[in-house]
Structures are given as C-alpha cells and as structure tokens.
Design a protein around this motif. Structure first.
Motif, PDB file in Angstrom:
ATOM      1  N   UNK A  59       0.816  -1.380   0.223  1.00 44.25           N
ATOM      2  CA  UNK A  59       0.022   0.197   0.133  1.00 44.25           C
ATOM      3  C   UNK A  59       0.916   1.401   0.155  1.00 44.25           C
ATOM      4  N   UNK A  60       1.864   1.354   0.841  1.00 39.07           N
ATOM      5  CA  UNK A  60       2.791   2.597   1.038  1.00 39.07           C
ATOM      6  C   UNK A  60       4.095   2.585   0.458  1.00 39.07           C
ATOM      7  N   UNK A  61       4.482   1.078   0.339  1.00 42.20           N
ATOM      8  CA  UNK A  61       5.818   0.808  -0.374  1.00 42.20           C
ATOM      9  C   UNK A  61       6.939   0.960   0.766  1.00 42.20           C
ATOM     10  N   UNK A  62       6.621   1.008   2.166  1.00 44.48           N
ATOM     11  CA  UNK A  62       7.353   1.152   3.180  1.00 44.48           C
ATOM     12  C   UNK A  62       8.144  -0.289   3.235  1.00 44.48           C
ATOM     13  N   UNK A  63       9.498  -0.065   3.422  1.00 41.52           N
ATOM     14  CA  UNK A  63      10.434  -1.421   3.444  1.00 41.52           C
ATOM     15  C   UNK A  63      10.401  -2.052   4.870  1.00 41.52           C
ATOM     16  N   UNK A  64       9.928  -3.355   4.735  1.00 40.86           N
ATOM     17  CA  UNK A  64      10.137  -4.089   5.776  1.00 40.86           C
ATOM     18  C   UNK A  64      11.467  -4.688   6.135  1.00 40.86           C
TER      19      UNK A  64
END
Length: 105
Positions: free
Chosen positions: A86-91
C-alpha cells in the motif's frame, strides 16, 4: 487505527525488542486475535502460549499490519513482498528468521 498491544515505542509498531527503521509490522496472533509487534511482546503481556497460524490459512487470513499506513495484508502476501503493497515502506527482511514463531512453516 488498529490497536497494537505490547511494549510499543512509537506509532509505527516498533517495540522495545525490535525498533530499527524497518521494524514496522505487527502480527495478529491466532491465539488471542490481538496485534503485537513481536513474540516477546506477546509473551510478556499474555498468560497463554502463542499459537501458529496453520499453512492453510495463509492465503485468506489478514494477520499482518503495516505500522506506517495501517494496511492489513494476508500472511501469504506478507511472505511474498519486501515492502508494504500500500505505502511501499520497506519491511525488515530478517523477520523471516522468526516466521516459525507465528506461522506453521
């Protein structure tokens, strides 16, 4: 906003145990239907042992929460991506080392 239990240190689900920039997911535990940032947070707060999600639930069970945008995703989706869809934040890729605590893998 979905409530995340445990020793959180910010509003992106980081906790006292895992708090790097990429530690931004919470996992809904099968045993209590509550989101926690990690196995340690669960074990410190609950009196019951954690239960793993069975493999046959991975495809339909939304049990992963992105702490940045609050997007819930299925276990299968989470296991296939490196960032929030959804927001492309890296895990944190090292979370894979802990799958056995949460999922029947």
């Amino acid at each position: 906003m979905t409530h995340v239990y445990g020793a959180t240190v910010d509003n992106e689900t980081r906790c006292t145990h895992y708090h790097t920039e990429v530690d931004i997911i919470a996992i809904k535990f099968k045993c209590c239907d509550k989101y926690y940032p990690c196995i340690h947070c669960h074990n410190e707060a609950e009196t019951h042992p954690p239960e793993q999600w069975p493999a046959d639930t991975f495809e339909q069970t939304k049990a992963i929460l992105c702490g940045v945008c609050q997007h819930e995703m299925t276990i299968q989706t989470y296991m296939q991506v490196t960032h929030c869809p959804n927001c492309q934040s890296l895990f944190n890729s090292r979370c894979q080392l802990h799958y056995h605590h949460y999922f029947d893998v």
